[in-house]
Design an enzyme around this catalytic site. Sequence first.
Site, mmCIF file in Angstrom:
data_model
loop_
_atom_site.group_PDB
_atom_site.id
_atom_site.type_symbol
_atom_site.label_atom_id
_atom_site.label_comp_id
_atom_site.label_asym_id
_atom_site.label_seq_id
_atom_site.Cartn_x
_atom_site.Cartn_y
_atom_site.Cartn_z
ATOM 1 N N GLY A 31 -5.791 23.877 42.757
ATOM 2 C CA GLY A 31 -6.515 22.792 43.412
ATOM 3 C C GLY A 31 -5.745 21.482 43.408
ATOM 4 N N VAL A 51 -2.648 27.071 44.605
ATOM 5 C CA VAL A 51 -2.827 27.286 43.162
ATOM 6 C C VAL A 51 -3.243 25.983 42.493
ATOM 7 C CG1 VAL A 51 -1.750 28.037 41.000
ATOM 8 C CG2 VAL A 51 -0.968 29.013 43.167
ATOM 9 N N GLU A 73 0.781 23.619 48.180
ATOM 10 C CA GLU A 73 0.292 23.064 46.914
ATOM 11 C C GLU A 73 -1.153 23.478 46.635
ATOM 12 O OE1 GLU A 73 2.090 20.686 44.546
ATOM 13 O OE2 GLU A 73 0.530 21.882 43.622
ATOM 14 N N LYS A 96 -2.439 34.024 42.466
ATOM 15 C CA LYS A 96 -1.880 32.711 42.117
ATOM 16 C C LYS A 96 -0.663 32.857 41.203
ATOM 17 C CE LYS A 96 -6.392 30.404 42.541
ATOM 18 N NZ LYS A 96 -7.622 30.078 41.766
ATOM 19 N N GLU A 144 -19.157 34.015 43.353
ATOM 20 C CA GLU A 144 -19.713 34.587 44.570
ATOM 21 C C GLU A 144 -20.676 35.729 44.248
ATOM 22 O OE1 GLU A 144 -16.765 35.212 47.711
ATOM 23 O OE2 GLU A 144 -15.455 33.891 46.564
ATOM 24 N N ASP A 184 -7.914 37.210 41.957
ATOM 25 C CA ASP A 184 -7.583 35.860 42.415
ATOM 26 C C ASP A 184 -6.462 35.264 41.564
ATOM 27 O OD1 ASP A 184 -8.553 33.123 43.766
ATOM 28 O OD2 ASP A 184 -8.420 32.762 41.602
#
Lengths: 431, 431
Positions: free
Chosen positions: B136, B134, B131, B207, B192, B203
């Site tokens: 949060g 993806v 869970e 996801k 970052e 990223d």
Amino acid sequence: MPSQDLNVGLMGLGVVGGGVAAVLQEQGDAISRKIGRRIQLKKVLVRDPRRPRSAQVPEGMITTNPEEILADPEIQAVVEVMGGTNPAARYLRAALAAGKHVVTANKEVMAKEGPELLALAQRHNVHLLFEASVGGGIPIIGCLTNQLLANEVRSVRGIINGTTNYILTRMAYQHASFPQALKEAQDRGYAEADPTNDVEGIDAAYKLSVLAYLAFQQRVPPENIYREGISRLEVQDFRYAQELGYAIKSLAIANAADGAVQARVYPALVPVDHMLAKVDGVYNAVEVEGSLCGRVLFHGMGAGREPTTSAVVGDLVEIARRMNGSGPPPLVAPREQAWAVKPIDDLYSRYYLRLNVSDQPGVLAQIAHILGDRQISIAAVVQKDTNPAEQTAELVITTHTAREASVQQAMKQVSDLGVVRQVSNLLRIEE
Amino acid sequence: MPSQDLNVGLMGLGVVGGGVAAVLQEQGDAISRKIGRRIQLKKVLVRDPRRPRSAQVPEGMITTNPEEILADPEIQAVVEVMGGTNPAARYLRAALAAGKHVVTANKEVMAKEGPELLALAQRHNVHLLFEASVGGGIPIIGCLTNQLLANEVRSVRGIINGTTNYILTRMAYQHASFPQALKEAQDRGYAEADPTNDVEGIDAAYKLSVLAYLAFQQRVPPENIYREGISRLEVQDFRYAQELGYAIKSLAIANAADGAVQARVYPALVPVDHMLAKVDGVYNAVEVEGSLCGRVLFHGMGAGREPTTSAVVGDLVEIARRMNGSGPPPLVAPREQAWAVKPIDDLYSRYYLRLNVSDQPGVLAQIAHILGDRQISIAAVVQKDTNPAEQTAELVITTHTAREASVQQAMKQVSDLGVVRQVSNLLRIEE
């Protein structure tokens, strides 16, 4: 191959019952493929077997005798979508006591007797699930009882009655009066002839009682929920609220702190930039504030045949998955036949194009010609930000749906035009 | 009493690992009360045991040797929150092969090897849950694999990278350039030093690959997902889009039809009245369109220690609940101590008051006096819609937070004033 079937008795063949019967019969194979078990409709309880219905159910499945479901040892799960408290509550108790899993869409029964029914289920070692009782197709109940369980829930706030939200949306945007908006909701079938349950917040209070029990593991009887209806709102309230930066929404709110709960349903002012202010028409939304997850909002169709069926069948899937079999069913059952993954060239989309062009006559004609040759239809053209010193201008073009490859080729050709300095940006429009 | 413990080995004690360790230790009792089983932290794998950490973990639990978790028969579940593909993927495979349940937050590993890992879990009769990989704290994965499973999913569309959404929000509202907004995101710790993974959509593609597998049961490798970053967007694109009625959002979209999937990540124009256009800052949202549920949207914090911990512990709860024990744990475990249900009189809220008053001097002074006497502080007063014929005016007053009982008493007193025709409406303001 399914390792074990789940045999279902359906009580009620109205709008939602018809949807459940249709999905179990028509999509049985697809569901069975996904969860490795078959959910099999065995019997359907109706009041009047001669009434014409939208759902096709084999003659032999239909019964008017609840005992044919409640006393049938082959039926492992009962789906109750009759509504009302009686005889629904009695059937639910009987089914649980007979060791059958139960799925219900009955918010009134769950609000009034939910804790006792859940305790009964627990004693008989069966599941009682009720995703469809609140928020239609929004999986709020499953999330409160499963995924969000690590949280101490601080509050639940929701727009959980589509009828009132439809009326308030008409009042806010079309400046309709309450009686006008109500009449319209009735004409469209969103409100009943006697709209009391919806407009006075009774329906929302039942749902809030269910949500509060899950959120706080604490019973909040519907009669202890403070209620105000929406009938006293006038057009100017919406106008003034808007000027002050608020929308007016009928909210159901329960929050907990220091060992006490407060629960209420009333029309409230919500800041326009809050997500709840943006929930319009018959949509529902529920926002959960948890100690870890922060604020999570769920938004979707709160009622209707298909969304409610989604919730009921989702609960049946949950039960089928948790049955003891030869091992847990797969989380994801991959398709045997691999699907193609399409390249971006095959995308059909609308497009936003920003071009830097010479500020001179005939530029648009040249560009339009190239687009037209490739069957790309222009939706809008705006000339922006002329720069007299450089003799350039920005041209913004939106297109109707076109094929990505054609648009890319056209833009390559456009960028070669002497009058085009550059194609500054190409973005897709996602409707 | 817990009928059975779930013993957990934690791999990684960074931001998320620290959150998981803290919750399991500090809220162990609360979770155990809710699910009837204890989730017990047994060992924690770290790279450098001397590094200072926010989470307090007993010395004896810390190890630098993964075998102390992977080969410990008492540990039934492994939580991997190390990130990166190596050695994380190797540990995941080893844990599953050893018959341990696995919870991971690792989107990269799940995107690249998810189908194989899930098959491995299935072979060894254990759960693999992810869970936290993806969205949060948004329970999107659980909903796709459980509650929404009755649906054929048509599309998944989401804002699933908080860093880019923060940058785009700054560009849209503060008219910042991309480099400015990126710098600001870096200064705030949202981006970052090397922002490539976020701003180029890498990223989000990981996801989306995970979501597409769950939605369509069809592998969509991240390298087959078309990607465009957000660095080419300029301030004027936001302005033009706004004029045309759109917001610009970086969307991850996968849709399926006729046995083919199309998946892409790119900045797109979204109609301003669509819920996805309203997702701002570091928030995430995912919209699922299903054959039955219609469009369901999930909105919440997509990253951060607490939301990710909520997801990880939620997965552990799921595993603990599905363990075979003396029967299924209760869906809701009611609190032994009943909470008080507060009456509406005890509500503290802000208020909107609309009064119909005589259009003459001194009216406001009289009303303000009554409010002041009851400690009700006025936030704003607006006089609206004067009616010269009737010599009346409408007065709209908003208050700061006050007690309901005081406001009701004050309004009773106000309505008795000779200069007040009526208190037309009293609404609460919900912030």
